[in-house]
Design an enzyme around this catalytic site. Structure first.
Site, PDB file in Angstrom:
ATOM      1  N   LYS A  57      44.727 102.248  -6.967  1.00  0.00           N
ATOM      2  CA  LYS A  57      45.193 102.695  -8.284  1.00  0.00           C
ATOM      3  C   LYS A  57      44.214 102.266  -9.376  1.00  0.00           C
ATOM      4  O   LYS A  57      43.775 103.072 -10.196  1.00  0.00           O
ATOM      5  CB  LYS A  57      46.575 102.097  -8.542  1.00  0.00           C
ATOM      6  N   ARG A  83      51.963  97.319 -12.434  1.00  0.00           N
ATOM      7  CA  ARG A  83      52.141  98.072 -11.189  1.00  0.00           C
ATOM      8  C   ARG A  83      51.272  97.518 -10.074  1.00  0.00           C
ATOM      9  O   ARG A  83      50.157  97.055 -10.310  1.00  0.00           O
ATOM     10  CB  ARG A  83      51.778  99.549 -11.413  1.00  0.00           C
ATOM     11  N   GLY A 143      55.608 103.037  -2.559  1.00  0.00           N
ATOM     12  CA  GLY A 143      56.919 102.440  -2.806  1.00  0.00           C
ATOM     13  C   GLY A 143      57.177 101.138  -2.079  1.00  0.00           C
ATOM     14  O   GLY A 143      58.276 100.608  -2.136  1.00  0.00           O
ATOM     15  N   HIS A 199      60.132 110.257  -1.836  1.00  0.00           N
ATOM     16  CA  HIS A 199      59.776 109.118  -0.984  1.00  0.00           C
ATOM     17  C   HIS A 199      59.770 109.528   0.493  1.00  0.00           C
ATOM     18  O   HIS A 199      58.837 109.245   1.238  1.00  0.00           O
ATOM     19  CB  HIS A 199      60.786 107.987  -1.230  1.00  0.00           C
ATOM     20  N   SER A 214      30.910 102.452  35.512  1.00  0.00           N
ATOM     21  CA  SER A 214      31.995 103.002  34.709  1.00  0.00           C
ATOM     22  C   SER A 214      32.938 101.849  34.404  1.00  0.00           C
ATOM     23  O   SER A 214      33.441 101.189  35.322  1.00  0.00           O
ATOM     24  CB  SER A 214      32.727 104.104  35.483  1.00  0.00           C
ATOM     25  N   CYS A 245      36.307 104.609  31.926  1.00  0.00           N
ATOM     26  CA  CYS A 245      37.365 105.472  32.424  1.00  0.00           C
ATOM     27  C   CYS A 245      38.743 104.828  32.323  1.00  0.00           C
ATOM     28  O   CYS A 245      39.717 105.353  32.833  1.00  0.00           O
ATOM     29  CB  CYS A 245      37.078 105.921  33.856  1.00  0.00           C
TER      30      CYS A 245
HETATM   31  C1  PEP Z   1      40.673 100.671  35.052  1.00  0.00           C
HETATM   32  O1  PEP Z   1      40.974  99.617  35.616  1.00  0.00           O
HETATM   33  O2  PEP Z   1      40.375 100.740  33.853  1.00  0.00           O
HETATM   34  C2  PEP Z   1      40.695 101.920  35.801  1.00  0.00           C
HETATM   35  C3  PEP Z   1      40.302 103.046  35.258  1.00  0.00           C
HETATM   36  O3  PEP Z   1      41.204 101.866  37.053  1.00  0.00           O
HETATM   37  P1  PEP Z   1      42.758 101.891  37.378  1.00  0.00           P
HETATM   38  O4  PEP Z   1      43.473 102.145  36.104  1.00  0.00           O
HETATM   39  O5  PEP Z   1      42.951 102.966  38.363  1.00  0.00           O
HETATM   40  O6  PEP Z   1      42.966 100.534  37.928  1.00  0.00           O
END
Ligand code: PEP
Ligand code: MG
Length: 946
Positions: free
Chosen positions: A57, A126, A135, A506, A837, A905
């Protein structure tokens, strides 16, 4: 300026960690900070970029002042002063003098002193934090009025009623906010005054604030009534607090400032911050602004306006106006407002000026702005502006409109939307064919305030909403109008329905901010909160617990449950709707365009977690660039479980070979389908991961079965053997037991069978002149030696398949990094891995020592409430802990093997905030469930331009 910048940086929002703790940590340097700090800024001093210091504000009032717009003069007390107060329990030593100096300057400028008895300067005090918290904190208007100055104000304004109305508002707001008198005490007294007036006048059919028949409106109260109300209010204050309402204007102002500071830690503000993930250590700024009055008569009024429709994004100005009213009356839905367009008729000159200012603001902020304004006897004043909250659909539409208008570029358009909004657009909506068919009964039609389709049981107060939702019920919170105390109920409900208030009420503003379905101002519905019922035209009565459906996109209200259908945005991603073919108000078109912007700039690839052809195909339609995780254990369920059981129970090599031989063709067929669905794109197949007992019968059930059979003396040999094996394999802590690579090392031939199935499936696809791109991933590796052993065997199997089929397969072999030891020795592991991964689910589990299956349901609520973290680390990556391991493992892996491919993943792969982190640490891709792919694509694009 450097000092300011340093402070701003120091208080940059953090998403995780404990806000209150960080306040405690900084205690040591309070006094040093106080000494060098300037705590008060005139509106002429700041600008819009100082939100950290001046709050939204204050910063925007300064910006408007600099733009030469009509802003009443005033000054802002910084968030830094608030933080000092919250830390130490006292205002910074220098604050009083600074406020005095600024007040002096303000008085000079206005030509009158605060509370001066013959012509008082009045101010508003305010709250205004960096992030809008509508609010949730306190505000007090008309500071400076007292028994003496009310007469002066009346004389100056030539309007006694106005002066007493302003005074009663001050006592009410101050009593409630600063002195802690329950608000209902004042409301009851006001209601009583209105009822008395109504009866005296014989008023009939006029609706008061609460819609009570036979009562007068607040406008029917005359000067004498209001004078009496002030007396009543002051008595209420004494009765409730044992103290008089303060008559000294400066004391009023100082106490109000303190109350605003304290309201930062009020229950509703804390709850709102948790909900919106606003850090708890920011504090609020306080603006002190000379009052202008919208309650001076019919040539005055107050309003809220948007430069575009915040619900749909349609171009054009929108808003609500309330004649002869002050401050929060519009938002609170006290009386019904008129649409902004009416102002053109009521006061054409002010309307024209307002339109010009709105255009200036839009051009200046290059975005939808919302504003609060007041007209005082034909003079227009701007009280607030900010870049306005909007619905998800509006966000996408506005972003593309602004690109088309040449106001912003594509990168900026990406910054203007987010994954949460996209996810919201992917929710199902009511089936219009059914909804409009007469099969369900439409009982009302209100304002489409916040989109979505919500069905639930009708509840009429927040307490019940919370209670019922905790026991698993879906509820719709129905109120005449909501106020900040309804926040808990609004969070708990599926949707919110009100019978009063406009798009800026609101309920509408808060619901929109939360992305919660809301229909407001459904005036034909009579809401009786005391009797817990709603009456619709035609005598339809909905009692508490009855099912009701509300459509926040159309504003329609239905009795009972309306079936839902997929959103047009999902249909578009599914390829069933082409952008441009059926634009549904341009929404699909806008999403299509923004997704294209994101895809053009993002560095991260987006893959899918999918383990069957159907999911893979959907993921591909949603834009997946491959599969980042195929969990092969999902391929061993159903009738195949028995085959695995045989494998586990095999006593001899021959039995084992037989079981593996039966599994091989099934696995191979699975992979052929998967490679077909993802032809030309990478498919990372993870070898079997979960604890083996998951494939065996439940130990208790089996024990009971065997015991019963034994008691009947007909126990079967197989069951006895099975029970023995299950006992042998039983683990107290299976998540840390025989799973992942350990299985492959312990059960001869298991991984070899899977590798063979992958290789043969790939060879099969190659023979069909297709382009399979399989990658083999080993789970739960903790040391490079495990990987080396598995790898050696895999290489041998692949070579055999290559020789047998005469096909060169080029199958990459990599590993998951999901144990702390793997992350810590990533440099060594990269010697044997062509890709990593990150399995952030298991990594979070093992780094925190939190069982991923249990903790969220058992004690996370307590942790969240205590602020130990702002969000579950299973939902958003814990940057400081798990994230830092990801970062260092990525660096170490690449140091060993420069081209090492890096992905993630775990569930975090589809979480917007986590995607930004993975972009920052240089991963190559994120992998997530198919429905989250569009969100991940969008966030990857946003990360690239942020
Ligand atoms: C993880 O552990 O992040 C993964 C992708 O494998 P999972 O969830 O199958 O254990
Ligand atoms: Mg895992």
């Amino acid at each position: 300026m450097d000092v300011l910048r340093g402070l701003r940086d120091g208080y940059a929002p953090r998403r995780q960690g404990n806000p209150s703790r960080s306040v405690a940590r900084s205690r040591g340097h309070v006094s040093a900070r106080q000494q060098q700090q300037k705590f008060v800024y005139d509106f002429t001093e700041g600008n819009k970029d100082l939100k950290d210091l001046l709050g939204g504000k204050g910063a925007n009032l300064a910006e408007m002042t600099n733009l030469g717009l009509p802003v009443p003069p005033g000054f802002t007390i910084t968030t830094e002063a608030c933080r000092v107060y919250l830390e130490s329990g006292a205002e910074p030593a220098a604050l009083r003098d600074e406020v005095s100096a600024h007040l002096d300057a303000l008085e000079q400028r206005m030509g009158k002193r605060l509370g001066q008895s013959d012509d008082p300067l009045l101010v508003s005090v305010r709250s205004g934090a960096k992030f809008s918290m509508p609010g949730m904190m306190d505000t007090v208007l008309n500071i400076g009025l007292s028994d003496a100055s009310v007469e002066g104000l009346a004389a100056q304004a030539g309007n006694e009623r106005f002066a007493w109305d302003s005074y009663r508002r001050l006592v009410q707001m101050f009593g409630d906010t600063v002195m802690g008198v329950p608000g209902e005490r004042f409301e009851d007294a006001l209601e009583a005054a209105k009822r008395a007036k109504g009866t005296a006048k014989g008023a009939k059919g006029t609706k008061g604030a609460k819609g009570t028949e036979g009562a007068a409106s607040d406008l029917d109260l005359d000067a004498a009534d209001l004078r009496q109300l002030v007396t009543d209010y002051k008595q209420i204050v004494v009765k409730e607090t044992g103290r008089e309402f303060p008559q000294d204007p400066r004391e009023q102002m100082d106490l109000a400032i303190r109350a605003v500071f304290e309201s930062w830690n009020g229950e509703r503000a804390k709850l709102y911050r948790r909900q919106e993930r606003i850090p708890g250590d920011l504090g609020t700024a306080v603006t002190v602004c000379s009052m202008v009055f919208g309650n001076l008569g019919p040539d005055s009024g107050t309003g809220v306006a948007f430069t575009r429709d915040p619900a749909s994004g349609a171009q054009g100005t929108y808003g609500d106006y309330l004649q002869n009213a002050q401050g929060e009356d519009v938002v609170a839905g006290i009386r019904n407002t008129v649409p902004l367009a009416e102002l053109e008729r009521i006061d054409p000159a002010s309307y024209e000026k307002l339109m010009a200012i709105m255009q200036t603001l839009e051009e200046h902020y290059k975005d939808l702005c919302d504003i609060e304004f007041t007209i005082e006897r034909g003079q227009l004043w701007m009280l607030q502006t900010r870049v306005g909250k909007r619905t998800a659909a509006a966000a996408f539409r506005i972003a593309t409109q602004l690109v088309d208008q040449g106001v912003i570029d594509e990168a900026e358009a990406l910054r203007r939307v987010n994954g949460a909004q996209l996810a919201q657009l992917m929710f199902p909506r009511f089936d219009e064919a059914v909804a409009d068919s007469g099969d369900v009964r439409r009982i009302g039609w209100g304002i489409a305030a916040s989109p979505g389709a919500a069905t639930g049981k009708a509840v009429f107060d927040s307490y019940t909403a919370v209670k019922w939702s905790r026991s698993g019920e879906h509820v719709i919170l129905i109120r005449r109008e909501t106020n900040p105390d309804d926040l808990n109920g609004m969070i708990a409900a599926e949707g919110i329905l009100t019978s009063r208030g406009g798009k800026t009420s609101h309920a509408a503003v808060v619901a929109r901010g939360m992305g919660k379905t809301c229909v407001c101002g459904a005036e034909e519905l009579e809401v009786d909160t005391k009797r817990r019922r709603l009456t619709a035209p035609g005598g339809v009565v909905i009692e508490e617990g009855d099912l009701i459906s509300i459509d926040g996109s159309s504003g329609k209200v239905y009795l009972g449950e309306v079936p839902v259908v997929p959103s047009p945005v999902v249909e578009y991603f599914e390829g069933q709707m082409h952008a441009g073919a059926d634009e549904r108000d341009g929404l699909v078109q806008a999403v299509h365009r923004v997704m294209a912007y994101a895809d053009r700039v993002r560095r991260l690839s987006v893959r899918a977690n999918a383990d069957n052809a159907e999911d893979a195909a959907r993921a591909r339609r949603f834009g997946a660039q491959g599969i980042g995780l195929c969990r092969t254990e999902h391929m061993f369920l159903g009738e195949r479980r028995e085959l695995v059981e045989r494998l586990v129970l095999a006593d001899t090599d021959a039995e084992r070979e037989e079981a593996l031989g039966a599994l091989l063709p099934l696995q191979k067929a699975d992979f052929i389908e998967l490679f077909e669905a993802m032809d030309g794109l990478p498919v990372t197949v993870r070898l079997l991961d979960p604890p083996l007992h998951e494939f065996l019968p439940d130990i208790t059930e089996l024990s009971v079965r065997v015991a019963l059979a034994e008691s009947r003396k007909d126990a079967n040999e197989n069951d006895l053997r099975l029970l023995q094996a299950v006992h042998k394999l039983h683990e107290q802590n299976p998540m840390l037991g025989l799973r992942g690579v350990r299985l492959g090392l312990v059960i001869p031939g298991l991984f070899a069978m899977q590798v063979r199935a992958i290789a043969e499936a790939a060879a099969h696809r190659k023979a069909a002149k297709c382009d399979p791109r399989a990658e083999i991933m080993i789970p739960l590796v903790g040391t490079v030696q495990e990987l080396e052993i598995v790898r050696e065997e895999a290489d041998r199997v692949i070579a055999e398949v290559e020789a047998a089929t005469g096909t060169r397969l080029k199958l990459a072999i990599g590993t998951m990094i999901e144990l702390p030891r793997a992350a810590l020795t990533a440099g060594q592991i990269a010697e044997a891995a062509e890709f990593f991964s990150f399995g952030t689910n298991d990594l979070t589990q093992t780094v925190w020592g939190f069982s991923r299956d249990d903790v969220e349901a058992s004690f996370f609520t307590a942790y969240l409430e205590k602020g130990i973290f702002g969000v579950s680390p299973f939902e958003t990556i814990d940057r400081d802990g798990v994230g830092s391991l990801v970062r260092s493992a990525a660096e170490a892996g690449r140091a060993t093997r420069p081209g090492l491919k890096l992905g993630i993943c775990g569930e975090h792969g589809g979480d917007p905030e986590s995607v930004h982190f993975f972009h920052q640490v240089g991963l190559d891709y994120v992998s997530c469930s198919p429905f989250r792919i569009p969100v991940a694509r969008l966030e990857a694009g946003r990360a690239a331009v942020s």
